[in-house]
Design a protein around this motif. Structure first.
Motif, mmCIF file in Angstrom:
data_model
loop_
_atom_site.group_PDB
_atom_site.id
_atom_site.type_symbol
_atom_site.label_atom_id
_atom_site.label_comp_id
_atom_site.label_asym_id
_atom_site.label_seq_id
_atom_site.Cartn_x
_atom_site.Cartn_y
_atom_site.Cartn_z
ATOM 1 N N GLN A 97 -3.964 -2.374 2.521
ATOM 2 C CA GLN A 97 -3.849 -1.600 3.752
ATOM 3 C C GLN A 97 -3.622 -2.520 4.949
ATOM 4 O O GLN A 97 -3.704 -3.738 4.832
ATOM 5 N N HIS A 148 4.014 -0.135 -5.238
ATOM 6 C CA HIS A 148 3.330 0.628 -4.189
ATOM 7 C C HIS A 148 2.086 1.238 -4.832
ATOM 8 O O HIS A 148 2.203 1.975 -5.816
ATOM 9 N N TYR A 149 0.910 0.913 -4.271
ATOM 10 C CA TYR A 149 -0.323 1.299 -4.937
ATOM 11 C C TYR A 149 -1.418 1.570 -3.902
ATOM 12 O O TYR A 149 -1.513 0.866 -2.895
ATOM 13 N N PRO A 150 -2.276 2.574 -4.167
ATOM 14 C CA PRO A 150 -3.357 2.901 -3.230
ATOM 15 C C PRO A 150 -4.555 1.960 -3.392
ATOM 16 O O PRO A 150 -5.524 2.278 -4.070
ATOM 17 N N ASN A 151 -4.481 0.793 -2.797
ATOM 18 C CA ASN A 151 -5.528 -0.202 -2.926
ATOM 19 C C ASN A 151 -5.950 -0.669 -1.539
ATOM 20 O O ASN A 151 -5.102 -0.995 -0.702
ATOM 21 N N LYS A 152 -7.254 -0.736 -1.311
ATOM 22 C CA LYS A 152 -7.775 -1.080 0.018
ATOM 23 C C LYS A 152 -7.324 -2.457 0.501
ATOM 24 O O LYS A 152 -7.193 -2.682 1.696
ATOM 25 N N TYR A 168 0.833 -1.213 0.000
ATOM 26 C CA TYR A 168 0.000 0.000 0.000
ATOM 27 C C TYR A 168 0.867 1.263 0.000
ATOM 28 O O TYR A 168 1.874 1.344 0.687
ATOM 29 N N ALA A 169 0.434 2.239 -0.783
ATOM 30 C CA ALA A 169 1.016 3.580 -0.764
ATOM 31 C C ALA A 169 0.010 4.519 -1.408
ATOM 32 O O ALA A 169 -0.799 4.105 -2.242
ATOM 33 N N VAL A 170 0.060 5.761 -1.034
ATOM 34 C CA VAL A 170 -0.835 6.751 -1.621
ATOM 35 C C VAL A 170 -0.415 7.053 -3.054
ATOM 36 O O VAL A 170 -1.241 7.170 -3.948
ATOM 37 N N LYS A 171 0.893 7.139 -3.289
ATOM 38 C CA LYS A 171 1.431 7.457 -4.610
ATOM 39 C C LYS A 171 1.856 6.165 -5.314
ATOM 40 O O LYS A 171 2.736 5.452 -4.831
#
Length: 192
Positions: free
Chosen positions: A158, A151-155, A97-100
Protein backbone atom coordinates in the motif's frame (compact mmCIF):
# COMPACT_ATOMS: atom_id res chain seq x y z
CA UNK A 1 4.05 3.19 7.46
CA UNK A 2 6.26 5.82 9.04
CA UNK A 3 9.15 5.16 6.65
CA UNK A 4 7.02 5.86 3.58
CA UNK A 5 5.60 9.07 5.06
CA UNK A 6 9.16 10.17 5.94
CA UNK A 7 10.14 9.47 2.33
CA UNK A 8 7.21 11.59 1.06
CA UNK A 9 8.18 14.50 3.36
CA UNK A 10 11.82 14.32 2.29
CA UNK A 11 10.80 14.12 -1.38
CA UNK A 12 8.61 17.23 -1.06
CA UNK A 13 11.40 19.12 0.71
CA UNK A 14 13.93 18.18 -1.98
CA UNK A 15 11.53 19.27 -4.72
CA UNK A 16 11.12 22.68 -3.06
CA UNK A 17 14.92 22.99 -2.82
CA UNK A 18 15.27 22.13 -6.51
CA UNK A 19 12.92 25.04 -7.27
CA UNK A 20 15.23 27.35 -5.29
CA UNK A 21 18.27 25.91 -7.08
CA UNK A 22 16.60 26.48 -10.45
CA UNK A 23 16.14 30.16 -9.64
CA UNK A 24 19.74 30.52 -8.46
CA UNK A 25 21.21 28.71 -11.44
CA UNK A 26 19.06 30.63 -13.92
CA UNK A 27 20.84 33.88 -13.18
CA UNK A 28 24.43 32.68 -13.11
CA UNK A 29 24.06 30.20 -15.94
CA UNK A 30 23.90 33.01 -18.55
CA UNK A 31 26.77 34.93 -16.98
CA UNK A 32 29.12 31.93 -16.91
CA UNK A 33 28.12 30.42 -20.26
CA UNK A 34 27.29 27.11 -18.56
CA UNK A 35 25.54 24.26 -20.30
CA UNK A 36 21.82 24.19 -19.55
CA UNK A 37 22.00 22.93 -15.96
CA UNK A 38 18.25 22.97 -15.48
CA UNK A 39 17.58 20.67 -18.44
CA UNK A 40 20.56 18.36 -17.96
CA UNK A 41 20.63 17.96 -14.18
CA UNK A 42 17.74 19.54 -12.27
CA UNK A 43 14.79 18.36 -14.39
CA UNK A 44 15.82 14.67 -14.46
CA UNK A 45 16.30 14.67 -10.67
CA UNK A 46 12.95 16.43 -10.15
CA UNK A 47 11.25 13.98 -12.51
CA UNK A 48 12.50 11.04 -10.48
CA UNK A 49 11.39 12.65 -7.23
CA UNK A 50 7.88 13.35 -8.55
CA UNK A 51 7.26 9.63 -8.98
CA UNK A 52 4.50 8.63 -6.55
CA UNK A 53 5.93 5.15 -6.02
CA UNK A 54 8.68 3.85 -3.77
CA UNK A 55 10.40 1.00 -5.61
CA UNK A 56 12.30 -1.63 -3.63
CA UNK A 57 14.35 -4.13 -5.63
CA UNK A 58 15.12 -7.49 -4.04
CA UNK A 59 18.51 -8.44 -5.47
CA UNK A 60 21.01 -11.21 -4.82
CA UNK A 61 22.83 -14.20 -6.19
CA UNK A 62 20.87 -17.15 -7.54
CA UNK A 63 19.15 -19.55 -5.16
CA UNK A 64 19.31 -17.35 -2.06
CA UNK A 65 15.56 -17.08 -1.48
CA UNK A 66 14.53 -13.80 -3.12
CA UNK A 67 11.28 -15.21 -4.53
CA UNK A 68 10.70 -17.32 -1.41
CA UNK A 69 11.01 -14.20 0.76
CA UNK A 70 8.52 -12.32 -1.41
CA UNK A 71 6.02 -15.19 -1.43
CA UNK A 72 6.19 -15.19 2.39
CA UNK A 73 5.80 -11.41 2.46
CA UNK A 74 2.69 -11.68 0.28
CA UNK A 75 1.27 -14.24 2.71
CA UNK A 76 -0.08 -16.54 0.01
CA UNK A 77 -0.95 -20.21 0.42
CA UNK A 78 0.67 -21.10 -2.93
CA UNK A 79 3.74 -19.85 -4.76
CA UNK A 80 2.96 -16.82 -6.90
CA UNK A 81 6.65 -16.35 -7.63
CA UNK A 82 8.05 -19.79 -8.47
CA UNK A 83 10.96 -21.30 -6.58
CA UNK A 84 12.99 -24.34 -7.63
CA UNK A 85 16.39 -25.88 -6.96
CA UNK A 86 17.64 -24.44 -10.27
CA UNK A 87 17.73 -20.72 -11.23
CA UNK A 88 14.08 -19.79 -11.74
CA UNK A 89 13.41 -16.05 -12.09
CA UNK A 90 14.00 -14.90 -15.67
CA UNK A 91 12.11 -11.58 -15.82
CA UNK A 92 11.48 -8.68 -13.46
CA UNK A 93 8.25 -9.02 -11.54
CA UNK A 94 6.76 -5.89 -9.94
CA UNK A 95 4.56 -6.50 -6.90
CA UNK A 96 1.88 -3.79 -6.61
CA UNK A 97 -1.16 -3.25 -4.42
CA UNK A 98 -4.63 -4.02 -5.77
CA UNK A 99 -7.86 -5.26 -4.27
CA UNK A 100 -8.27 -7.94 -6.96
CA UNK A 101 -5.32 -10.36 -7.37
CA UNK A 102 -4.18 -10.51 -10.99
CA UNK A 103 -1.01 -10.68 -13.03
CA UNK A 104 -0.21 -8.50 -16.03
CA UNK A 105 2.47 -9.47 -18.52
CA UNK A 106 4.10 -6.67 -20.53
CA UNK A 107 5.41 -7.85 -23.88
CA UNK A 108 8.69 -6.94 -25.58
CA UNK A 109 6.96 -5.76 -28.74
CA UNK A 110 4.45 -3.65 -26.83
CA UNK A 111 1.10 -4.33 -25.30
CA UNK A 112 0.16 -6.26 -22.22
CA UNK A 113 -2.01 -9.19 -21.23
CA UNK A 114 -3.87 -9.99 -18.01
CA UNK A 115 -3.29 -13.56 -16.86
CA UNK A 116 -4.19 -15.70 -13.89
CA UNK A 117 -1.61 -15.54 -11.10
CA UNK A 118 -1.05 -19.29 -11.32
CA UNK A 119 0.08 -18.87 -14.96
CA UNK A 120 2.75 -16.29 -14.14
CA UNK A 121 5.68 -18.79 -14.10
CA UNK A 122 5.02 -19.64 -17.75
CA UNK A 123 5.95 -16.02 -18.64
CA UNK A 124 8.63 -15.11 -16.08
CA UNK A 125 10.49 -18.31 -15.16
CA UNK A 126 13.55 -19.89 -16.65
CA UNK A 127 13.06 -22.58 -19.25
CA UNK A 128 15.51 -25.26 -20.21
CA UNK A 129 16.39 -28.80 -21.04
CA UNK A 130 18.43 -31.55 -19.44
CA UNK A 131 18.85 -30.93 -15.71
CA UNK A 132 16.96 -27.64 -16.13
CA UNK A 133 13.96 -29.27 -17.87
CA UNK A 134 11.82 -28.96 -14.76
CA UNK A 135 11.83 -25.15 -14.96
CA UNK A 136 8.32 -23.80 -15.40
CA UNK A 137 8.84 -21.13 -18.06
CA UNK A 138 7.63 -21.64 -21.61
CA UNK A 139 10.36 -20.48 -23.98
CA UNK A 140 8.12 -18.58 -26.46
CA UNK A 141 6.26 -16.80 -23.64
CA UNK A 142 9.37 -15.90 -21.61
CA UNK A 143 11.23 -14.61 -24.66
CA UNK A 144 8.29 -12.34 -25.51
CA UNK A 145 7.95 -11.00 -21.92
CA UNK A 146 9.58 -7.71 -20.99
CA UNK A 147 8.38 -7.77 -17.35
CA UNK A 148 5.36 -8.73 -15.29
CA UNK A 149 3.25 -7.16 -12.56
CA UNK A 150 1.53 -8.96 -9.72
CA UNK A 151 -1.37 -6.96 -8.32
CA UNK A 152 -2.22 -8.23 -4.86
CA UNK A 153 -4.09 -7.04 -1.73
CA UNK A 154 -1.14 -6.90 0.66
CA UNK A 155 -0.56 -4.26 3.34
CA UNK A 156 3.15 -3.96 2.49
CA UNK A 157 2.27 -2.86 -1.04
CA UNK A 158 0.00 0.00 0.00
CA UNK A 159 0.91 3.68 -0.14
CA UNK A 160 2.74 3.37 -3.46
CA UNK A 161 5.29 0.74 -2.43
CA UNK A 162 6.37 -1.52 -5.29
CA UNK A 163 8.61 -4.49 -4.58
CA UNK A 164 10.52 -6.02 -7.48
CA UNK A 165 11.64 -9.64 -7.74
CA UNK A 166 14.77 -9.87 -9.87
CA UNK A 167 16.82 -12.61 -11.57
CA UNK A 168 20.04 -13.54 -9.76
CA UNK A 169 23.01 -11.29 -10.40
CA UNK A 170 25.18 -14.34 -11.03
CA UNK A 171 22.69 -16.27 -13.17
CA UNK A 172 24.53 -18.55 -15.64
CA UNK A 173 22.32 -17.07 -18.37
CA UNK A 174 23.98 -13.66 -18.75
CA UNK A 175 20.88 -12.08 -20.31
CA UNK A 176 18.89 -12.73 -17.12
CA UNK A 177 21.52 -11.26 -14.79
CA UNK A 178 21.81 -8.26 -17.14
CA UNK A 179 18.10 -7.53 -16.60
CA UNK A 180 18.81 -7.09 -12.89
CA UNK A 181 21.97 -5.03 -13.40
CA UNK A 182 20.15 -2.69 -15.79
CA UNK A 183 17.26 -2.20 -13.36
CA UNK A 184 19.06 -1.58 -10.05
CA UNK A 185 19.79 2.11 -10.69
CA UNK A 186 16.09 2.89 -11.16
CA UNK A 187 15.08 1.51 -7.75
CA UNK A 188 14.67 3.78 -4.73
CA UNK A 189 16.03 1.09 -2.43
CA UNK A 190 17.74 -2.27 -2.85
CA UNK A 191 17.62 -5.25 -0.51
CA UNK A 192 20.60 -7.48 -1.23
Amino acid sequence: MKTISDFAETRDYLLSQLDVLTLCVGGIQKDLSLAPIKESIIEPVAGGLKNEHFVIAVVGVIKRGKSTLLNALLGVDYEILPTKVTPETARLCFLKYAVKPIAVVHKLKGGSEEIDLKDLPKYTSAYGSGSFSKNTGIRELVENTKYAEVHYPNKYLQDGVIIVDTPGVDDPDRSRSQVTEDFISSADAVIF
